[in-house]
Design an enzyme around this catalytic site. Structure first.
Site, PDB file in Angstrom:
ATOM      1  N   ASP A 249       0.404  -7.698   0.251  1.00  0.00           N
ATOM      2  CA  ASP A 249       0.632  -6.276   0.520  1.00  0.00           C
ATOM      3  C   ASP A 249       2.142  -6.057   0.574  1.00  0.00           C
ATOM      4  O   ASP A 249       2.737  -5.983   1.638  1.00  0.00           O
ATOM      5  CB  ASP A 249      -0.028  -5.887   1.848  1.00  0.00           C
ATOM      6  CG  ASP A 249       0.044  -4.395   2.126  1.00  0.00           C
ATOM      7  OD1 ASP A 249       0.582  -3.662   1.276  1.00  0.00           O
ATOM      8  OD2 ASP A 249      -0.420  -3.970   3.201  1.00  0.00           O
TER       9      ASP A 249
ATOM     10  N   HIS B  11       0.829  -1.203   0.000  1.00  0.00           N
ATOM     11  CA  HIS B  11       0.000   0.000   0.000  1.00  0.00           C
ATOM     12  C   HIS B  11       0.865   1.255   0.000  1.00  0.00           C
ATOM     13  O   HIS B  11       0.396   2.337  -0.337  1.00  0.00           O
ATOM     14  CB  HIS B  11      -0.997   0.006   1.167  1.00  0.00           C
ATOM     15  CG  HIS B  11      -0.399   0.007   2.533  1.00  0.00           C
ATOM     16  ND1 HIS B  11      -0.127  -1.153   3.234  1.00  0.00           N
ATOM     17  CD2 HIS B  11      -0.042   1.021   3.352  1.00  0.00           C
ATOM     18  CE1 HIS B  11       0.362  -0.847   4.418  1.00  0.00           C
ATOM     19  NE2 HIS B  11       0.423   0.474   4.525  1.00  0.00           N
TER      20      HIS B  11
ATOM     21  N   SER C  63       1.711  -4.823   7.490  1.00  0.00           N
ATOM     22  CA  SER C  63       0.633  -4.464   6.581  1.00  0.00           C
ATOM     23  C   SER C  63      -0.346  -3.526   7.270  1.00  0.00           C
ATOM     24  O   SER C  63      -0.458  -2.358   6.921  1.00  0.00           O
ATOM     25  CB  SER C  63      -0.098  -5.715   6.090  1.00  0.00           C
ATOM     26  OG  SER C  63      -1.248  -5.374   5.330  1.00  0.00           O
TER      27      SER C  63
ATOM     28  N   SER D 295       3.995   0.925   9.040  1.00  0.00           N
ATOM     29  CA  SER D 295       3.777   0.102   7.844  1.00  0.00           C
ATOM     30  C   SER D 295       5.055  -0.168   7.069  1.00  0.00           C
ATOM     31  O   SER D 295       5.897   0.697   6.925  1.00  0.00           O
ATOM     32  CB  SER D 295       2.820   0.782   6.884  1.00  0.00           C
ATOM     33  OG  SER D 295       1.512   0.416   7.141  1.00  0.00           O
TER      34      SER D 295
ATOM     35  N   GLY E 155       2.626   4.874  11.193  1.00  0.00           N
ATOM     36  CA  GLY E 155       4.048   5.071  10.945  1.00  0.00           C
ATOM     37  C   GLY E 155       4.838   3.784  10.941  1.00  0.00           C
ATOM     38  O   GLY E 155       6.035   3.789  10.671  1.00  0.00           O
TER      39      GLY E 155
END
Length: 431
Positions: free
Chosen positions: A244, A214, A342, A326, A324
């Site tokens: 992801d 993402h 994810s 990911s 913050g």
């Protein structure tokens, strides 16, 4: 903020280490007496294994047992792997016991649980819901966040009930499943902030890194500082859908990008290879927002219905995360790469569920290699009891840290200010 180059070294966890999941193990009973009336042979003692070796053993047993295999999980206290066998197949039970596992009989086969997951997908794909296989209960664990109310809750609840209490169960989460990028000090692109997960090399030996998908679909180029010049370009990104993850190549092909996680305070963990996750396994997550946090794997093959779309094939854990974090790394104390952050629910005050992209899947899709390219197994660099990857069992020892281990360079060189560090994690509300 400048960052000094930090030499690699072995480190040890401060405190009590990762949280353990104690699994109830049912030992294999002795075989029936032979027709000749001789004494029954005692069941072999289960092997004592590392979590990675346990995962490898479970994979080998699964291949041998075929449809009789119904999942496995790791008991961190006893350091044993428990294998589920469908019904009372004595031959399968004996095979698993001879291989070194604790064996128990269960009702649901792997095929039945996958069928239940497909029913959920067809009838209850609702944003704010997730489900994963939990081999400890031999069920599908379904979770609904606080946005799932009214008709949506009735729909997911009735679908779970239709599967039967022996097959699926549902629980409410106090948080909200999100993959929202946050502003801060990590890697930046298109107004979003994410974290570098693991440095890798592609099939041609050129350096790059993995992060969340993402993040990869949010921006084509990524910098080591807000508003800074790009240092990497997205080559591949998957989100939503079958994962992801994103692969970002460094624009400077001479970039030094060792597979190292910087855990702060001058401590690093050398990542020597990738490994599959095992339920019950102790894991560590590094994030630029919340620093170092640990926990355990609670489910596999998880499906998460984010507002942006459905993602499948994830790892479910009880490790906390916050906006913050990911894209950041999930790894083990002995230096095995497990996942990329994810998303999830909750925070590091109240806890919650957090989901991770398996690193092995991302590497295969990108044609990339991490560390020495090994995958955890009994003979491999990261999957043995002694742990060629490891140090004295420890990986890191603080709650925070900058995540960069170079002289300010975003990608492992001496240029620039900023934070693209080796293993810094970052964006999302758990993702």
């Amino acid at each position: 903020m400048s960052h000094k180059r930090i030499p690699k070294r072995k480190i040890v966890f401060a405190g009590g280490g990762a949280a353990a999941v104690v699994a109830a193990a049912i030992l294999l009973p002795q075989a029936n007496a032979s027709q000749g009336g001789s004494d029954p042979s005692p069941a072999p003692a289960p092997k004592t294994l590392s979590a990675l070796s346990a995962g490898d053993l479970a994979s080998r047993i699964a291949e041998r047992l075929g449809p009789a295999f119904a999942g496995a999980y790791y008991d961190t206290d006893k350091r044993q792997v428990t294998v589920n066998v469908v019904g009372d197949d004595n031959d399968a039970r004996a095979e698993a016991a001879r291989a070194g596992a604790v064996v128990r009989s269960v009702k649901n086969s792997t095929a039945q649980l996958k069928s239940a997951a497909l029913t959920l997908q067809r009838q209850a794909t609702i944003p704010g819901t997730a489900w994963a296989v939990d081999p400890r209960t031999n069920q599908i664990q379904v979770t609904a966040d606080r946005t799932v109310t009214g008709d949506k809750w009735d729909r997911i609840e009735s679908t779970v009930e239709s599967l039967g209490a022996d097959t699926a169960r549902i629980k409410k989460s106090a948080g909200v499943f999100k993959t929202v990028a946050a502003g801060g000090d990590a890697i930046f692109g298109g107004g979003a902030r994410c974290s570098l997960g693991f440095n890798v090399v592609d099939g041609n030996g050129a350096p790059g890194f993995l992060t969340a998908g993402h993040c990869g679909v949010a921006a084509a180029e990524w910098s080591d500082a807000a508003g800074g010049a790009p240092v990497g370009t997205v080559q591949q990104a998957t989100f939503p859908g079958d994962g992801d993850f994103a692969f970002v190549s460094y624009d400077d092909a001479t970039t030094e990008a060792p597979s190292t996680v910087d855990t702060g305070d001058g401590q690093t963990v050398a990542i020597t290879g990738a490994a599959e996750a095992t339920v019950g396994q102790a894991v560590i997550r590094m994030g630029s927002t919340t620093g170092l946090n640990d926990g355990s794997v609670t489910g596999l093959d998880a499906t998460v219905n984010y507002a942006e779309g459905t993602v499948t094939g994830l790892i479910q854990t009880d490790v906390c995360a916050e906006p913050g974090d990911s894209g950041g790394p999930l790894f083990t104390a002995d230096g095995s790469a497990i996942g990329l952050t994810s998303g999830g629910s909750g925070d590091c005050t109240v806890g919650g569920e957090t989901f991770f992209q398996p690193v092995t899947t991302a590497l295969a899709a990108a044609g990339a290699q991490i560390g020495d390219g090994s995958v955890g197994n009994d003979g491999g660099a990261v999957g043995n009891d002694g742990g060629a990857a490891g140090n004295d069992g420890g990986a890191a020892g603080n709650d925070g840290g900058e995540a960069v281990g170079n002289d300010g360079g975003a990608v492992g060189n001496d240029a620039g200010e900023g934070a693209v560090g080796y293993g810094e994690s970052s964006p999302s509300e758990n993702g």
